[in-house]
Design an enzyme around this catalytic site. Structure first.
Site, mmCIF file in Angstrom:
data_model
loop_
_atom_site.group_PDB
_atom_site.id
_atom_site.type_symbol
_atom_site.label_atom_id
_atom_site.label_comp_id
_atom_site.label_asym_id
_atom_site.label_seq_id
_atom_site.Cartn_x
_atom_site.Cartn_y
_atom_site.Cartn_z
ATOM 1 C CD GLN A 235 3.547 -5.469 9.502
ATOM 2 O OE1 GLN A 235 3.727 -4.289 9.207
ATOM 3 N NE2 GLN A 235 2.618 -5.841 10.363
ATOM 4 C CB ALA A 472 1.520 11.385 15.032
ATOM 5 C CD GLU A 528 0.838 1.647 8.822
ATOM 6 O OE1 GLU A 528 0.448 2.584 9.562
ATOM 7 O OE2 GLU A 528 1.197 0.552 9.266
#
Length: 631
Positions: A235, A472, A528
């Site tokens: 990606q 996480a 992200e």
């Protein structure tokens, strides 16, 4: 549940060529060699005894040193055993380093072919990558996560492994069908390829030989030479100061900096390439070396400005070599007091593989100190400690170290500079920047973790060269979640003239990156946003929905970013919005080049930068919203 393997001993091995020769000569049937005579031919000339090989360093039970006299079958069995332990050990505590003395390993008929699992470092010990040749393959394949390991084959979780400082002569002899077509390196974050010379075959950054979907989300390549590279399903990828023959494609974001043979810039986003002719500031990662006598040292490359290409093309990489005798060689269980005493006395620090529980700060106070971790050595905060702090001094290098939050909240995990005065010593040097190379952070995953900030940079003229700063999104049951493993910000930069090359920061609960310093530069950013906000009310501020992945402070006048992406996947509440992926002041000196947002299947980012750029949502999952330049 991960079951630790029993302690192993005797795995640090060294057999220099000279030592092998002496052993052979001492064996039964060794021929006696007559001493030479003097010029008159009458009296034997006294001979100097051959030099005694340097003693084998004691790197502990989790380092294996190979020499080329060892049978290929023995080496193969050893590396296969390590891989069997580490291949699925994503959240385990075991750490490994596989080190190769100068020479050639494997033959055309009997290649050395092996895979690299979690927390495993594979490295040559030569001064140049050409000093160690692996005739065979060193690979990472997809992990197949469903149906007893037969389907859902992806590389999205292939983290925490390292390959460096050797020549890989690709040889697929004996491998079946598709596997023989390339050397597969299907990885994602916290994985580095450095100082690798790939010859004789294709390097594929995806594994196209397993069942789909074959996704990958890496990655990092630096100071390396390769011919054909298949990017495939990656990606995003960052390639720095390398030489490549060809590059196959890009998915969302492929960035090249100072790389010979890189794709041309200028048509972004089709294809989605960002190419800088030179890297503004660079310093290659330190590496362990063994000289012909068996003596060990650490080569510390010099910093460069506006660099291009590999550092070793014309000989030894510019820099200095520090004898291993000048290092405190630490093992898990050594006290922080002992480490700090050694550092205060002028020693450098070598962290052998393992997990170190750190209840008080390791303090690096002297300029030009080197802290080098082997085999993904990991510092875990205990009782809210800050595991590592660097003073406001130039030239410190921290490399190959992972830092984890502990169960009690820490204010910060790594702090570089304090801005509280420095006794008259220089705070920074643009020609000798304090440098972080392959330094990784975790909040949760293997265990509960908590820290307000993972990395705080207060010093000026700091180089961040490849970091993954991760709160996480998965791990051991009970180790992650919105109220379980908490982290406010991943990276805060307060210093001026700080450069980041390869900045990966994910899932923090507020701004993932806050850049307060002037003249900051980032070459490649991947982010992200957090998966786990329970609802919109829990994730908003000052009338703004969510928090941007990358925030440049409102009073900053000059900042530049090349090649950045922020993605959303709010699967706990798919109705959540983030107002924008990037948030910057409206001023001509703050420029973002080639930036994007992507929806990964849940949630919406309304704009790319500030109020510019189209939204991404479930209506266009997987399709980026791009801005070529802002403003």
């Amino acid at each position: 549940m991960t079951i630790p393997h029993p302690p192993r001993t005797g795995r640090t091995r060294l057999a220099a060529a000279l030592g092998v020769t002496l052993l052979l000569a001492a064996g039964t049937g060794a021929s006696a060699i007559a001493a030479p005579l003097d010029p008159a031919g009458t009296t034997p000339v006294a001979q100097k005894a051959p030099p005694t090989p340097a003693p084998t360093p004691d790197f502990g039970p989790n380092v294996t040193v190979f020499d080329p006299s060892m049978p290929v079958s023995e080496i193969q069995a050893t590396v296969d055993a390590v891989n069997a332990r580490q291949i699925d050990n994503e959240m385990g505590t075991e750490r490994e380093a596989l080190l190769f003395l100068p020479g050639t390993y494997g033959t055309d008929a009997q290649p050395l072919q092996f895979r690299v699992g979690y927390y495993t470092e594979v490295a040559g010990l030569g001064a140049s990558p050409s000093d160690v040749t692996i005739n065979g393959k060193i690979e990472v394949y997809n992990r197949c996560l469903d149906d007893n390991g037969t389907t859902n084959c992806i590389a999205l979780n292939n983290f925490w492994r390292t390959l460096s400082n050797l020549t890989l002569k690709v040889n697929g002899a004996g491998q079946d069908g598709c596997r023989a077509t390339a050397n597969f390196w299907a990885v994602s974050q916290a994985v580095s390829l450095r100082r690798v010379n790939v010859t004789g075959g294709t390097l594929s950054l995806m594994d196209y030989c397993t069942a789909g979907p074959q996704f990958a989300s890496g990655g990092y390549l630096a100071d390396s030479r390769a011919g054909t590279i298949v990017n495939g399903s990656q990606q995003q990828w960052f390639t720095r100061n390398s030489e490549i023959g060809s590059w196959s494609n890009g998915v969302w974001n492929a960035v090249f900096s100072g790389t010979e043979g890189a794709p041309a810039d200028g048509t972004f986003p089709d294809p989605p390439y960002t190419t800088l002719n030179q890297t503004p500031v660079s310093r290659e990662k330190p590496y362990l070396v063994a000289d012909p006598s068996g003596a060990y040292g650490v080569r510390v490359p010099a910093a460069q400005s506006n660099s291009r290409g590999i550092s070793w093309g014309d000989g030894t990489t510019a820099g200095r070599t520090i004898p291993l005798s000048e290092f405190f060689v630490a093992r898990p269980g050594d006290s922080v007091q002992a480490i700090n005493t050694a550092l205060a006395r002028g020693k450098h620090l070598l962290l052998t593989p393992g997990v170190y529980d750190i209840a008080q700060t390791i303090a690096v106070k002297r300029a030009d100190t080197v802290v080098l971790g082997l085999g993904h050595a990991t510092l875990t905060a205990v009782d809210g400690a800050t595991p590592l702090r660097v003073a406001d001094v130039p030239g410190v290098v921290i490399a190959g170290v992972t830092i984890d939050g502990g169960t009690v909240n820490s204010p910060v995990l790594l702090q570089v500079g304090t801005r509280n005065g420095n006794n008259g010593a220089p705070h920074s040097d643009p020609q000798n920047p304090t440098t972080l190379s392959d330094v990784y952070f975790r909040i949760g995953g293997p265990h509960v973790g908590k820290a307000d900030v993972s990395l705080e940079v207060n010093s000026d003229n700091v180089l961040i060269d490849h970091t993954w700063v991760w709160r996480a999104d998965h791990g051991i049951a009970g180790s992650f979640g919105w109220d379980v493993s908490t982290g406010r910000n991943g990276v805060i930069v307060n210093g001026d003239n700080v450069t980041a090359t390869g900045l990966f920061v994910e899932h923090y609960q507020e701004y993932n990156v806050i850049w307060n310093g002037e003249n900051g530069r980032t070459v490649f950013f991947q982010n992200e946003l957090p998966y786990d906000p329970p609802n919109q009310a829990a994730w908003q501020h000052d009338g703004v929905l969510g928090w941007a992945g990358y925030k440049v402070a409102d009073d900053v006048k000059h900042h530049t970013l090349w090649g950045g992406g922020s993605y959303i996947f709010t699967n706990v509440d798919p109705t959540i919005h983030a107002s924008h992926g990037f948030e910057v002041p409206e001023t001509p000196g703050v420029v973002l080049n080639h930036v994007l947002t992507v929806n990964l299947g849940a949630g919406t980012i309304d704009h790319v930068v500030n109020d510019a750029g189209a939204p991404v949502s479930n209506a266009n999952t997987g399709t980026p919203s791009y801005l070529v330049r802002y403003p």
